[in-house]
Design a protein around this motif. Structure first.
Motif, PDB file in Angstrom:
ATOM      1  N   GLY A 171      13.899  -5.897  16.335  1.00 48.79           N
ATOM      2  CA  GLY A 171      13.773  -7.346  16.343  1.00 48.79           C
ATOM      3  C   GLY A 171      15.097  -8.055  16.585  1.00 48.79           C
ATOM      4  O   GLY A 171      16.010  -7.517  17.223  1.00 48.79           O
ATOM      5  N   ILE A 172      15.232  -9.241  16.049  1.00 45.24           N
ATOM      6  CA  ILE A 172      16.388 -10.104  16.291  1.00 45.24           C
ATOM      7  C   ILE A 172      17.615  -9.588  15.533  1.00 45.24           C
ATOM      8  O   ILE A 172      17.531  -9.260  14.353  1.00 45.24           O
ATOM      9  CB  ILE A 172      16.076 -11.550  15.859  1.00 45.24           C
ATOM     10  N   SER A 173      18.740  -9.533  16.219  1.00 38.52           N
ATOM     11  CA  SER A 173      19.984  -9.101  15.578  1.00 38.52           C
ATOM     12  C   SER A 173      20.446 -10.137  14.563  1.00 38.52           C
ATOM     13  O   SER A 173      20.374 -11.348  14.796  1.00 38.52           O
ATOM     14  CB  SER A 173      21.074  -8.890  16.630  1.00 38.52           C
ATOM     15  N   LEU A 174      20.944  -9.651  13.425  1.00 37.27           N
ATOM     16  CA  LEU A 174      21.449 -10.517  12.360  1.00 37.27           C
ATOM     17  C   LEU A 174      22.962 -10.393  12.191  1.00 37.27           C
ATOM     18  O   LEU A 174      23.519 -10.898  11.210  1.00 37.27           O
ATOM     19  CB  LEU A 174      20.761 -10.160  11.035  1.00 37.27           C
ATOM     20  N   CYS A 175      23.621  -9.747  13.141  1.00 36.31           N
ATOM     21  CA  CYS A 175      25.049  -9.463  12.980  1.00 36.31           C
ATOM     22  C   CYS A 175      25.893 -10.730  12.878  1.00 36.31           C
ATOM     23  O   CYS A 175      26.939 -10.724  12.208  1.00 36.31           O
ATOM     24  CB  CYS A 175      25.551  -8.591  14.136  1.00 36.31           C
ATOM     25  N   THR A 176      25.467 -11.804  13.525  1.00 31.40           N
ATOM     26  CA  THR A 176      26.234 -13.049  13.446  1.00 31.40           C
ATOM     27  C   THR A 176      25.899 -13.859  12.204  1.00 31.40           C
ATOM     28  O   THR A 176      26.510 -14.896  11.949  1.00 31.40           O
ATOM     29  CB  THR A 176      25.977 -13.925  14.691  1.00 31.40           C
TER      30      THR A 176
ATOM     31  N   PRO B 272      19.060  -4.329  13.122  1.00 33.24           N
ATOM     32  CA  PRO B 272      19.482  -5.739  13.224  1.00 33.24           C
ATOM     33  C   PRO B 272      20.779  -6.041  12.476  1.00 33.24           C
ATOM     34  O   PRO B 272      21.457  -7.024  12.807  1.00 33.24           O
ATOM     35  CB  PRO B 272      18.300  -6.496  12.594  1.00 33.24           C
ATOM     36  N   LEU B 273      21.139  -5.207  11.496  1.00 32.66           N
ATOM     37  CA  LEU B 273      22.350  -5.445  10.718  1.00 32.66           C
ATOM     38  C   LEU B 273      23.563  -4.690  11.261  1.00 32.66           C
ATOM     39  O   LEU B 273      24.669  -4.825  10.732  1.00 32.66           O
ATOM     40  CB  LEU B 273      22.126  -5.027   9.257  1.00 32.66           C
ATOM     41  N   SER B 274      23.358  -3.899  12.310  1.00 28.23           N
ATOM     42  CA  SER B 274      24.474  -3.102  12.836  1.00 28.23           C
ATOM     43  C   SER B 274      24.643  -3.216  14.347  1.00 28.23           C
ATOM     44  O   SER B 274      25.717  -2.909  14.869  1.00 28.23           O
ATOM     45  CB  SER B 274      24.273  -1.623  12.465  1.00 28.23           C
TER      46      SER B 274
ATOM     47  N   SER C 152      22.690 -15.515  -1.033  1.00 33.16           N
ATOM     48  CA  SER C 152      21.291 -15.087  -0.986  1.00 33.16           C
ATOM     49  C   SER C 152      20.993 -14.200   0.217  1.00 33.16           C
ATOM     50  O   SER C 152      20.329 -13.167   0.095  1.00 33.16           O
ATOM     51  CB  SER C 152      20.367 -16.313  -0.988  1.00 33.16           C
ATOM     52  N   ASN C 153      21.459 -14.597   1.399  1.00 37.48           N
ATOM     53  CA  ASN C 153      21.220 -13.773   2.581  1.00 37.48           C
ATOM     54  C   ASN C 153      21.915 -12.424   2.473  1.00 37.48           C
ATOM     55  O   ASN C 153      21.373 -11.400   2.900  1.00 37.48           O
ATOM     56  CB  ASN C 153      21.687 -14.508   3.843  1.00 37.48           C
ATOM     57  N   LEU C 154      23.119 -12.415   1.921  1.00 33.96           N
ATOM     58  CA  LEU C 154      23.831 -11.151   1.766  1.00 33.96           C
ATOM     59  C   LEU C 154      23.067 -10.239   0.815  1.00 33.96           C
ATOM     60  O   LEU C 154      22.943  -9.030   1.055  1.00 33.96           O
ATOM     61  CB  LEU C 154      25.252 -11.389   1.245  1.00 33.96           C
ATOM     62  N   ASN C 155      22.551 -10.786  -0.291  1.00 26.33           N
ATOM     63  CA  ASN C 155      21.746  -9.973  -1.202  1.00 26.33           C
ATOM     64  C   ASN C 155      20.559  -9.357  -0.467  1.00 26.33           C
ATOM     65  O   ASN C 155      20.235  -8.182  -0.636  1.00 26.33           O
ATOM     66  CB  ASN C 155      21.233 -10.835  -2.359  1.00 26.33           C
ATOM     67  N   LYS C 156      19.916 -10.171   0.343  1.00 24.71           N
ATOM     68  CA  LYS C 156      18.755  -9.702   1.106  1.00 24.71           C
ATOM     69  C   LYS C 156      19.156  -8.597   2.078  1.00 24.71           C
ATOM     70  O   LYS C 156      18.430  -7.605   2.240  1.00 24.71           O
ATOM     71  CB  LYS C 156      18.131 -10.874   1.851  1.00 24.71           C
ATOM     72  N   HIS C 157      20.305  -8.740   2.696  1.00 22.46           N
ATOM     73  CA  HIS C 157      20.758  -7.729   3.647  1.00 22.46           C
ATOM     74  C   HIS C 157      21.112  -6.427   2.945  1.00 22.46           C
ATOM     75  O   HIS C 157      20.838  -5.333   3.458  1.00 22.46           O
ATOM     76  CB  HIS C 157      21.957  -8.266   4.436  1.00 22.46           C
ATOM     77  N   TYR C 158      21.733  -6.516   1.761  1.00 20.93           N
ATOM     78  CA  TYR C 158      22.035  -5.293   1.008  1.00 20.93           C
ATOM     79  C   TYR C 158      20.754  -4.622   0.510  1.00 20.93           C
ATOM     80  O   TYR C 158      20.678  -3.387   0.460  1.00 20.93           O
ATOM     81  CB  TYR C 158      22.969  -5.602  -0.168  1.00 20.93           C
TER      82      TYR C 158
ATOM     83  N   ASP D   8      31.035  -8.881   7.361  1.00 21.99           N
ATOM     84  CA  ASP D   8      31.620  -7.664   7.940  1.00 21.99           C
ATOM     85  C   ASP D   8      31.269  -6.452   7.091  1.00 21.99           C
ATOM     86  O   ASP D   8      31.048  -5.352   7.620  1.00 21.99           O
ATOM     87  CB  ASP D   8      33.146  -7.803   8.019  1.00 21.99           C
ATOM     88  N   GLU D   9      31.215  -6.632   5.773  1.00 20.23           N
ATOM     89  CA  GLU D   9      30.916  -5.508   4.875  1.00 20.23           C
ATOM     90  C   GLU D   9      29.488  -5.010   5.057  1.00 20.23           C
ATOM     91  O   GLU D   9      29.236  -3.797   5.041  1.00 20.23           O
ATOM     92  CB  GLU D   9      31.150  -5.933   3.414  1.00 20.23           C
ATOM     93  N   VAL D  10      28.550  -5.929   5.235  1.00 21.87           N
ATOM     94  CA  VAL D  10      27.163  -5.529   5.492  1.00 21.87           C
ATOM     95  C   VAL D  10      27.080  -4.729   6.787  1.00 21.87           C
ATOM     96  O   VAL D  10      26.429  -3.671   6.851  1.00 21.87           O
ATOM     97  CB  VAL D  10      26.247  -6.768   5.569  1.00 21.87           C
ATOM     98  N   ILE D  11      27.742  -5.205   7.834  1.00 25.44           N
ATOM     99  CA  ILE D  11      27.716  -4.511   9.123  1.00 25.44           C
ATOM    100  C   ILE D  11      28.311  -3.111   8.988  1.00 25.44           C
ATOM    101  O   ILE D  11      27.784  -2.142   9.551  1.00 25.44           O
ATOM    102  CB  ILE D  11      28.471  -5.328  10.186  1.00 25.44           C
ATOM    103  N   SER D  12      29.394  -2.974   8.233  1.00 24.81           N
ATOM    104  CA  SER D  12      30.031  -1.671   8.060  1.00 24.81           C
ATOM    105  C   SER D  12      29.110  -0.695   7.334  1.00 24.81           C
ATOM    106  O   SER D  12      28.934   0.458   7.752  1.00 24.81           O
ATOM    107  CB  SER D  12      31.341  -1.819   7.288  1.00 24.81           C
ATOM    108  N   LEU D  13      28.521  -1.144   6.230  1.00 26.52           N
ATOM    109  CA  LEU D  13      27.627  -0.273   5.470  1.00 26.52           C
ATOM    110  C   LEU D  13      26.378   0.062   6.275  1.00 26.52           C
ATOM    111  O   LEU D  13      25.884   1.202   6.244  1.00 26.52           O
ATOM    112  CB  LEU D  13      27.263  -0.947   4.151  1.00 26.52           C
ATOM    113  N   ALA D  14      25.866  -0.911   7.021  1.00 27.88           N
ATOM    114  CA  ALA D  14      24.702  -0.660   7.882  1.00 27.88           C
ATOM    115  C   ALA D  14      25.044   0.328   8.995  1.00 27.88           C
ATOM    116  O   ALA D  14      24.223   1.177   9.360  1.00 27.88           O
ATOM    117  CB  ALA D  14      24.200  -1.974   8.471  1.00 27.88           C
ATOM    118  N   SER D  15      26.259   0.248   9.524  1.00 29.42           N
ATOM    119  CA  SER D  15      26.673   1.167  10.594  1.00 29.42           C
ATOM    120  C   SER D  15      26.760   2.596  10.083  1.00 29.42           C
ATOM    121  O   SER D  15      26.365   3.552  10.774  1.00 29.42           O
ATOM    122  CB  SER D  15      28.024   0.720  11.170  1.00 29.42           C
ATOM    123  N   TYR D  16      27.281   2.770   8.871  1.00 35.08           N
ATOM    124  CA  TYR D  16      27.343   4.120   8.289  1.00 35.08           C
ATOM    125  C   TYR D  16      25.919   4.650   8.099  1.00 35.08           C
ATOM    126  O   TYR D  16      25.617   5.807   8.430  1.00 35.08           O
ATOM    127  CB  TYR D  16      28.085   4.077   6.955  1.00 35.08           C
ATOM    128  N   THR D  17      25.032   3.802   7.563  1.00 34.97           N
ATOM    129  CA  THR D  17      23.632   4.208   7.384  1.00 34.97           C
ATOM    130  C   THR D  17      23.002   4.557   8.725  1.00 34.97           C
ATOM    131  O   THR D  17      22.225   5.515   8.834  1.00 34.97           O
ATOM    132  CB  THR D  17      22.850   3.071   6.706  1.00 34.97           C
TER     133      THR D  17
END
Length: 501
Positions: free
Chosen positions: A125-130, A114-116, A84-90, A134-143
């Motif tokens: 706001g609050i970082s969500l990286c933890t 917060p995702l990168s 669920s959280n991953l869906n929300k992050h995507y 890893d895939e969310v962080i990678s896609l967020a970093s490219y964005t």
């Protein structure tokens, strides 16, 4: 991941159809304010954008922006607790890309940070990286890299212009642990396919920056570095005059950036559980060229072959290399690593790859990809091949030829013990013994001891030309990068603006 994908809501389809990436010589500086402040600024402003930015139509996004938290929650597809959280992050990444495709770089920045970025920020706001993958962080970093490209030449964070910061985030995305999710292959293939519509300059740019490593005309394999498009956007946005050649190259840059964003959006929405077979669709109007009326950015006749990332076929028939992973690993070799290796013929690079399980059937391919990338960069060679030895089962020693490189990189405890028990293992120095995920490279090891034993954590390579039919990996950045920086500041400054092109 999902047995059935959910159709895209109508309001999302409407917003996707109006995505654009116009090049603006003097882009509006970003506010770096939280979403609540941005909402007030937008409402009190006499116009949504400055005059030089009125190339967007963000009106289709207004309903989504009224309450972003509610929008994100309503678009998040319910699933089991682990997803669920991953869906929300995507979904969050998808909304950031939509904002960016309509000129709202600040809103995109607040959503994606917060995702990168691993630290809390005033605007994001609050970082969500933890709390994410890893895939969310990678896609967020490219964005994240794209929104700073949108920032252009305006001064932003840490005293850097947008393009400089975009360089940093492009490198962060490629070197991140979940980078395999990024559709590098699809982006490069689609951009190559449209080049013919924009003249000789666009074709030449692709030949210079998007390297074709195909082994046949029927199996097109291209390799992509978004920093090349940062540079093209920077150059063409400030080209003076209006000749046909300049205009065509600028339009090519705009459409390439739009395609890149749409493919990333397709990736994020698919991961969020939505059915989006083709997000390369525009509304029914003239294309960016102003020449051909079309409802699709890409005509079917341009599709040569569309590879999924990770399917990269090497120039050998027996090994599968993940080229993006090999390149990302090669980029971890810094100037300090090279200097140490050249002076002592020995270097250890820590935490090259994170090993979660030795039961992964792709682990052998991953380690071969990683070690071939390291070998190529340390050898300073455009390509490398595996050193194959002719030996029977009774032989226990082989002689490594000159200019060969032995890389010790154990995948599990058994291989680690095997490596540490060898004569090579006794040579470790600096930083302590080798750990799983570390790599040690040794040049010209000529002790009649070890050769190609990749199943035991030992990999042996020799340099070769990029046209060698036995090359297992071709370093597409060979001779184009200069020194690899070793600090965040050096990465953020980048190297592509040091010369005029």
């Amino acid at each position: 991941k999902y047995s059935m994908k959910t159709p895209l809501p109508a309001h999302l389809v409407s917003s996707i159809s109006t995505i654009r990436w116009p090049l603006i010589p003097n882009a509006t500086p970003m506010y770096y304010e939280p979403l609540s402040s941005l909402k007030q600024l937008r409402q009190t402003s006499n116009s949504f954008f400055k005059d030089d930015d009125k190339k967007y139509d963000p009106s289709s996004l207004f309903p989504l922006l009224q309450d972003l938290d509610e929008t994100i929650n309503s678009l998040t597809i319910p699933n089991d607790k682990n997803d669920s959280n991953l869906n929300k992050h995507y979904v969050t990444i998808s909304l950031a890309l939509l904002c960016l495709g309509h000129g709202l770089a600040d809103e995109a920045h607040d959503l994606i940070t917060p995702l990168s970025w691993p630290e809390d920020t005033y605007f994001g706001g609050i970082s969500l990286c933890t709390q994410t993958s890893d895939e969310v962080i990678s896609l967020a970093s490219y964005t994240h890299s794209l929104l700073h490209r949108r920032e252009g030449f305006a001064n932003g964070e840490f005293g850097m212009i947008g393009y400089q910061n975009a360089n940093y985030w492009s490198n962060a995305a490629r070197n991140s642990k979940g980078s395999n999710i990024i559709p590098y292959g699809r982006i490069s293939t689609h951009i190559v396919n449209i080049a013919n519509d924009f003249g000789e300059e666009a074709i030449n740019w692709c030949q210079e920056h998007i390297i074709d490593a195909s082994d046949s005309m029927n199996d097109k394999i291209y390799h992509w570095d978004p920093r090349a498009l940062h540079e093209l956007c920077a150059r063409t946005s400030r080209d003076e005059g209006s000749t046909n050649m300049v205009d065509q190259l600028r339009l090519f840059a705009e459409l390439s950036a739009e395609i890149e964003l749409r493919l990333l959006l397709q990736c994020s929405l698919t991961q969020a559980g939505y059915a989006c077979d083709d997000l390369l669709l525009r509304d029914n109007e003239q294309s960016a060229q102003g020449i051909v009326a079309t409802t699709s950015i890409l005509d079917d006749k341009h599709h040569i072959h569309d590879l999924e990332d990770g399917d990269t076929k090497t120039l050998t028939q027996t090994n599968i290399i993940n080229h993006n992973l090999a390149l990302a690993t090669a980029n971890k070799v810094s100037s300090a690593h090279l200097n140490a290796f050249q002076s002592s013929n020995f270097v250890t690079i820590r935490n090259v790859i994170k090993v979660i399980s030795d039961n992964n059937h792709d682990l052998d391919s991953e380690f071969l990809s990683v070690t071939s990338g390291l070998a190529c960069r340390l050898l300073g060679s455009p390509a490398c091949r595996i050193k194959v030895y002719e030996r029977n089962r009774k032989e226990t020693t082989v002689k490594v030829e000159a200019n060969s490189i032995v890389i010790l990189m154990p995948k599990n405890e058994k291989e680690l013990n095997n490596v540490m028990s060898t004569k090579l293992g006794s040579t470790f120095c600096g930083g302590g013994p080798l750990n799983i995920g570390d790599a040690t490279a040794i040049m010209n090891y000529d002790d009649n001891f070890i050769g190609d034993r990749s199943n035991e954590g030992v990999f042996t390579f020799v340099p070769c030309s990029s046209t060698d039919v036995h090359a297992i990996f071709v370093d597409t950045f060979h001779g184009t990068r200069g020194e690899t920086p070793t600090t965040v500041l050096q990465w953020s400054k980048g190297t592509i603006f040091e010369t005029d092109r």
